[in-house]
Design a protein around this motif. Sequence first.
Motif, short mmCIF file in Angstrom:
data_model
loop_
_atom_site.label_atom_id
_atom_site.label_comp_id
_atom_site.label_asym_id
_atom_site.label_seq_id
_atom_site.Cartn_x
_atom_site.Cartn_y
_atom_site.Cartn_z
N ILE A 1 52.08 37.17 22.52
CA ILE A 1 52.96 36.15 23.10
C ILE A 1 52.17 35.28 24.08
O ILE A 1 52.33 34.06 24.12
CB ILE A 1 54.17 36.81 23.79
CG1 ILE A 1 55.02 37.55 22.76
CG2 ILE A 1 55.02 35.78 24.49
CD1 ILE A 1 56.10 38.39 23.38
N VAL B 1 52.13 38.45 15.04
CA VAL B 1 53.26 39.16 15.67
C VAL B 1 53.94 40.08 14.65
O VAL B 1 54.28 41.22 14.94
CB VAL B 1 54.26 38.13 16.24
CG1 VAL B 1 55.56 38.80 16.62
CG2 VAL B 1 53.67 37.44 17.45
N PHE B 2 54.08 39.56 13.45
CA PHE B 2 54.65 40.31 12.33
C PHE B 2 53.90 41.62 12.13
O PHE B 2 54.49 42.70 12.06
CB PHE B 2 54.45 39.42 11.11
CG PHE B 2 55.52 39.53 10.08
CD1 PHE B 2 56.74 38.94 10.30
CD2 PHE B 2 55.28 40.18 8.89
CE1 PHE B 2 57.71 39.02 9.34
CE2 PHE B 2 56.25 40.26 7.94
CZ PHE B 2 57.47 39.68 8.15
N ASN C 1 49.96 46.13 26.06
CA ASN C 1 50.84 46.02 24.90
C ASN C 1 50.38 44.87 24.01
O ASN C 1 50.34 43.72 24.46
CB ASN C 1 52.27 45.77 25.39
CG ASN C 1 53.27 45.87 24.28
OD1 ASN C 1 52.94 45.64 23.12
ND2 ASN C 1 54.49 46.23 24.61
N MET D 1 54.38 44.05 15.00
CA MET D 1 55.70 44.66 14.96
C MET D 1 55.77 45.76 13.90
O MET D 1 56.37 46.80 14.10
CB MET D 1 56.75 43.60 14.66
CG MET D 1 57.22 42.85 15.89
SD MET D 1 58.05 41.32 15.50
CE MET D 1 59.24 41.80 14.33
N LEU D 2 55.11 45.51 12.75
CA LEU D 2 55.18 46.49 11.66
C LEU D 2 54.32 47.70 11.94
O LEU D 2 54.67 48.82 11.58
CB LEU D 2 54.74 45.83 10.35
CG LEU D 2 55.78 44.97 9.69
CD1 LEU D 2 55.22 44.33 8.45
CD2 LEU D 2 56.99 45.79 9.32
N VAL E 1 50.24 32.74 22.26
CA VAL E 1 51.09 31.61 21.88
C VAL E 1 51.22 30.65 23.06
O VAL E 1 51.16 29.43 22.90
CB VAL E 1 52.48 32.11 21.43
CG1 VAL E 1 53.39 30.93 21.14
CG2 VAL E 1 52.36 32.97 20.20
N LEU F 1 51.79 43.26 21.70
CA LEU F 1 52.76 42.19 21.46
C LEU F 1 52.78 41.20 22.62
O LEU F 1 52.85 39.99 22.42
CB LEU F 1 54.15 42.79 21.25
CG LEU F 1 55.13 41.77 20.68
CD1 LEU F 1 54.87 41.57 19.21
CD2 LEU F 1 56.55 42.19 20.89
N TYR F 2 52.67 41.73 23.85
CA TYR F 2 52.61 40.83 25.00
C TYR F 2 51.36 39.95 24.92
O TYR F 2 51.39 38.76 25.25
CB TYR F 2 52.60 41.62 26.31
CG TYR F 2 53.95 42.16 26.71
CD1 TYR F 2 55.09 41.41 26.49
CD2 TYR F 2 54.08 43.40 27.31
CE1 TYR F 2 56.32 41.89 26.85
CE2 TYR F 2 55.32 43.89 27.67
CZ TYR F 2 56.44 43.13 27.43
OH TYR F 2 57.67 43.61 27.78
N MET G 1 50.09 32.76 14.43
CA MET G 1 50.52 33.77 15.41
C MET G 1 51.79 34.49 14.96
O MET G 1 52.01 35.64 15.31
CB MET G 1 50.73 33.13 16.78
CG MET G 1 49.45 32.85 17.52
SD MET G 1 48.28 34.21 17.45
CE MET G 1 49.11 35.41 18.44
N VAL G 2 52.63 33.80 14.16
CA VAL G 2 53.82 34.48 13.65
C VAL G 2 53.39 35.65 12.78
O VAL G 2 53.96 36.75 12.86
CB VAL G 2 54.70 33.50 12.85
CG1 VAL G 2 55.79 34.25 12.12
CG2 VAL G 2 55.32 32.48 13.77
N LEU G 3 52.35 35.43 11.96
CA LEU G 3 51.87 36.52 11.10
C LEU G 3 51.29 37.65 11.94
O LEU G 3 51.50 38.83 11.65
CB LEU G 3 50.82 35.99 10.13
CG LEU G 3 51.38 35.04 9.06
CD1 LEU G 3 50.27 34.58 8.14
CD2 LEU G 3 52.45 35.74 8.26
N TYR H 1 48.76 26.92 14.54
CA TYR H 1 48.39 28.11 15.32
C TYR H 1 49.62 28.83 15.82
O TYR H 1 49.82 30.01 15.56
CB TYR H 1 47.47 27.73 16.48
CG TYR H 1 46.07 27.48 16.01
CD1 TYR H 1 45.24 28.54 15.71
CD2 TYR H 1 45.59 26.20 15.85
CE1 TYR H 1 43.96 28.33 15.27
CE2 TYR H 1 44.32 25.98 15.40
CZ TYR H 1 43.49 27.04 15.11
OH TYR H 1 42.25 26.83 14.66
N ALA H 2 50.49 28.11 16.57
CA ALA H 2 51.64 28.79 17.17
C ALA H 2 52.69 29.10 16.10
O ALA H 2 53.31 30.16 16.13
CB ALA H 2 52.24 27.92 18.26
#
Lengths: 363, 194
Positions: B32, B70-71, B26, B74-75, B35, B28-29, B66-68, B61-62
């Motif tokens: 994470i 993850v974004f 996955n 997710m999208l 991060v 997303l995992y 990484m937020v971008l 970085y975190a």
Amino acid sequence: MESLVKTAFPFIVYSIGILLAFQGVLMIVAYTVLAERKVLGWIQGRIGPNRVGPWGVLQPFADLLKFIFKEDLVPDKSTKFVYFLAPLVALTCALLPIVVYPFGPSITTINWREILPFGLGEGITELPMTIARIDVGVLFVLGITSVGVYGIALAGWSSNSKYSLMGGLRSSAQMISYELAMGASVIGVVMLAGTLDLNGIIFAQIHSPFRWFIIPQFIGFFVFLISAFAETNRVPFDLPEAETELVAGFHTEYSALKFALFFMAEYVNMFTVSVMATVLFLGGWYVPGLGQVLEPGSIPYALVSHIAFIGKICAFLFFYIWVRGTLPRFRFDQLMNFGWKFLLPLAIANVIITIVLVYFLNS
Amino acid sequence: MVGSALFFVFAGLAIACAVSMVYHRNPLYSAISLVGVFISLSCIYVTLAAPFIAAVQILIYAGAIMVLVVFVIMLLNLDDDKPLNRLRYLYAVGGGLGLILLVQTFFIFYAVMRAPQQAVNGAETVGKTMNIGRGMYTEYLLPVEIVGVLLLMAIIGGVVLARRLAQPQLELVVDQELDERGLEEEKGDYRVAI
């Protein structure tokens, strides 16, 4: 025995300090919730909660008990691990900055060598009212709070619900956008103070001719205050949880204690930005003229300063509630335009003006 | 003693997170876990008396990059069940590169061991903010400026690529594309959609 006590002593002192600080902050946060409900009630011409205890003072504890004993519903199609992780991330990142808050001036007049047994007081000259005095306090707070975005984004994604996902996406976009303006608004203060240490910034304000950095950095304060509202997802920027459109946004699918964790994280974040605004722009614990009345470094001086610090924070918290009671919500495109096309250029212009001023003042 | 114990804790965490990042199906995992790697690394920086680098590591970085990521994950909503289309020879290439990296690491260890032990006076202050700032704008000014220009180029490139075309330009592009595909009769539909 003696060596054991000597080894354990710092751990015990730090444990007590951490316990006191976290407990104190959480109590203030609990009563912020009550104050919010009361003040909103008064603004709207109602009474507000008044049934639990005299004037409703036990309401926060009743709420907490209710959250603990409610049934914890987990959506069937959610991504379980991330679903459980998200509230923990949100609350941890909200609570971590407490370790660098400068709660007051350090106490230097106590003679520790006489009070403490086993010669533990050897070489201790002051009692700092900060848990960890690190060189990069401002960056630490900004960094940890920026990690808090994960809590909201992951909660929105893992709930496997349209409302939650929309709320999570909105919130992440909003927080990333306003983080830039917030960071840029702080740079002016950091340049005037010449340090990133929160205590150092307070001392720089004491020694500056302005006393409080809000006077030379008014634009920075303005930008910081507005982006603080957006960072904490408060009205007028509470689009992530716009009830009329998204039910409850990213925490729609959360119930019982998990919802309470998000709720607490939001109010602790409010506390954090209030602390930052107080320390960066309003002189932190410093009360002008108090040094002439009480001896700096003594216990009464520290106590009065500490109360002044908490008072300034409470004024900010009241301001938050006041704004919530009076302003309507932004539209999402208005929010983005305002952040990127108005606040960020304003913050950058402030940085440039401050650079020029600091250069000419120092030369 | 506490310092080395902390180092092993955070180094172990970083390696565990890195392994989990590579092995998770996955995306997303994986993100994470990455991060987690960044946060463990920043803890190691703190134990090495470099708080500024630690804070910047988390902040950039975190907290931002990484937020971008993850974004985007997710999208995109990637399909979990899709079979992995891996080529055999990539295993060989990856293994070879890994081996080279391992050899390099050991070479660095060897070089550090062989180097004459010199007393470092500024060890406690190297990581301090003021020293980093001073170094960046005096001794290492040219590299900093070059990196700045590079980043500016990347930003301008991003803006040019993501820029929304003006309406007449957009219609022109769409018409051209439809002409090339031989779908002239659909022009009307696209004009409404734009």
